[in-house]
Scaffold this active site. Structure first.
Site, PDB file in Angstrom:
ATOM      1  N   CYS A  29       1.783  -5.180   1.307  1.00 43.53           N
ATOM      2  CA  CYS A  29       1.881  -3.830   0.740  1.00 43.53           C
ATOM      3  C   CYS A  29       0.581  -3.041   0.842  1.00 43.53           C
ATOM      4  O   CYS A  29       0.599  -1.814   0.839  1.00 43.53           O
ATOM      5  CB  CYS A  29       2.288  -3.900  -0.729  1.00 43.53           C
ATOM      6  SG  CYS A  29       3.655  -5.015  -1.069  1.00 43.53           S
ATOM      7  N   HIS A  69       8.733   3.011  -0.911  1.00 48.42           N
ATOM      8  CA  HIS A  69       7.551   2.184  -0.621  1.00 48.42           C
ATOM      9  C   HIS A  69       7.699   1.583   0.773  1.00 48.42           C
ATOM     10  O   HIS A  69       7.982   0.403   0.922  1.00 48.42           O
ATOM     11  CB  HIS A  69       7.444   1.103  -1.707  1.00 48.42           C
ATOM     12  CG  HIS A  69       6.383   0.085  -1.503  1.00 48.42           C
ATOM     13  ND1 HIS A  69       5.258   0.287  -0.729  1.00 48.42           N
ATOM     14  CD2 HIS A  69       6.264  -1.184  -2.001  1.00 48.42           C
ATOM     15  CE1 HIS A  69       4.509  -0.797  -0.759  1.00 48.42           C
ATOM     16  NE2 HIS A  69       5.095  -1.702  -1.511  1.00 48.42           N
ATOM     17  N   CYS A  79      -0.399  -3.243  -5.936  1.00 51.40           N
ATOM     18  CA  CYS A  79      -0.167  -4.685  -5.944  1.00 51.40           C
ATOM     19  C   CYS A  79       0.264  -5.106  -4.546  1.00 51.40           C
ATOM     20  O   CYS A  79       0.673  -4.279  -3.730  1.00 51.40           O
ATOM     21  CB  CYS A  79       0.883  -5.067  -6.982  1.00 51.40           C
ATOM     22  SG  CYS A  79       2.523  -4.356  -6.698  1.00 51.40           S
TER      23      CYS A  79
END
Length: 389
Positions: A91, A343, A373
């Protein structure tokens, strides 16, 4: 050591992954479009002067494989002499791309870099081809590889109720829609070609993932998505699946001034940390604290935060432990976040940083912090300081 500045920051609209605007557009094309746009917006920069391109992408296979950074650069007709590399910290990939470029500039190994990231989750799903080593179960709980269950764990550990999650998710959609209506995203979104519901070619200049009709009442009717028996995390309080790209022009301050390009912000500090994979969503807390320490700042010195909304159950414990619960509406994700915008994994680090820089300018803020995160237990953060024009 060279000062590293952000000269420009842009993104595509966020498209729905299921039958959305970019269903017929490839990840390389989204990326190349932004590379071309950065050069067009900054004509004082010759493409031959780019020292390197750092591009984040998580699922590096199919159309996103074989070094998508280089493929996109070739599509963008950037000179063959300019190298490009694809970066993967899950991520945090495109924020890692920013960090990698910044360090090159700090050490004098580069003066000008394009950075960014992309993920087409409609074409290359997050779970495509994933095959965890069986031996990992000796050291890490199997559920640690299931992001929704790690969010459930955090919510239980920190007392985050279903009602709190629903309220935060509704806030994300409301703020993202308000930002869209007011034109707050206009300076960061580059109109991008796609197809409407009828398959007609169209230029999109808005995020189609936002659901303006979202209410707490509607969210409260959704079933738990990951733990059907005792869970509180639903699809509505999780980041949406979306397709998109984001990009930044990063330079040494001396080179930007030499070319007459106005820096928008300096990178004040950077940090990346590891944490327990079972609570991977907690990574922004130690990452932010380390970045603040490196910058010689406290959380109270930061005017605006962009924190990636992987899950409401994940971001709320982070906000709580950074001591920011009373300042959510003044400082955190003022234009909504990933719950509303989605995302796209490799894109999000550059996307939240781009949104943060635009907010800092609109709010006349001095310091901003972007953090996220990272799956399997990591966190990444960047502190930006605005450069006054």
């Amino acid at each position: 050591m060279e000062q590293v500045v952000i000269v420009d920051a842009i993104r595509t609209p966020m498209g729905r992954s299921k039958g959305g605007a970019f269903r017929n557009v490839r990840a390389e094309d989204l990326s190349a479009h932004l590379m071309r746009s950065l050069l067009a917006r900054n004509p004082a920069l010759e493409a031959t002067a780019i020292d390197d391109i750092y591009w984040g992408c998580v699922q590096q296979t199919l159309e996103q494989g074989f070094n998508i950074a280089r493929n996109a650069a070739l599509l963008a007709e950037i000179p063959h002499s300019v190298p490009a590399v694809t970066v993967n910290r899950l991520c945090g990939s495109s924020m890692q791309a920013l960090h990698d470029a910044a360090r090159m500039i700090m050490t004098g190994d580069a003066q000008t870099c394009l950075i960014g990231g992309v993920e087409h989750m409609g074409h290359v799903p997050m779970s495509h081809g994933v095959d965890f080593h069986p031996g990992l179960s000796r050291n890490v709980a199997k559920a640690a590889g299931m992001m929704g269950l790690t969010a459930e764990m955090l919510s239980r550990m920190h007392g985050i109720s279903r009602e709190m999650q629903d309220a935060f998710a509704a806030r994300s959609h409301a703020r993202a829609w308000a930002a869209t209506q007011s034109g707050a995203f206009k300076n960061e979104i580059i109109p991008t070609g796609g197809h409407d519901a009828d398959g007609v070619l169209k230029q999109f200049s808005y995020d189609e993932v936002i659901r303006p009709e979202t209410t707490v009442e509607a969210l409260s009717t959704l079933r738990p998505a990951f733990d059907p028996v005792s869970g509180t995390v639903t699809a509505g309080t999780s980041s949406a699946l979306s397709d998109g790209a984001a990009a930044m022009l990063v330079m040494s301050e001396s080179r930007a001034r030499e070319l007459g390009l106005q820096p928008r912000a300096r990178i004040r500090s950077m940090a990346v940390v590891g944490c327990d994979p079972s609570i991977m969503g907690y990574g922004p807390v130690p990452a932010s604290k380390l970045a603040l320490k490196k910058a010689g700042l406290a959380a109270s010195d930061i005017d605006l935060f962009e924190m990636n909304e992987a899950f409401a159950a994940q971001i709320l414990p982070c906000i709580k432990d950074l001591g920011l619960m009373e300042q959510i509406d003044e400082k955190i994700n003022l234009n909504g976040g990933a719950i509303a915008l989605g995302h796209p994994l490799g894109c999000s680090g550059a996307r939240i940083s781009t949104t943060l820089l635009n907010l800092m300018e609109r709010k006349d803020a001095q310091f901003g912090l972007a953090t996220m995160c990272i799956g399997l237990g990591q966190g990444i953060a960047t502190v930006f300081e605005r450069v006054q024009s």
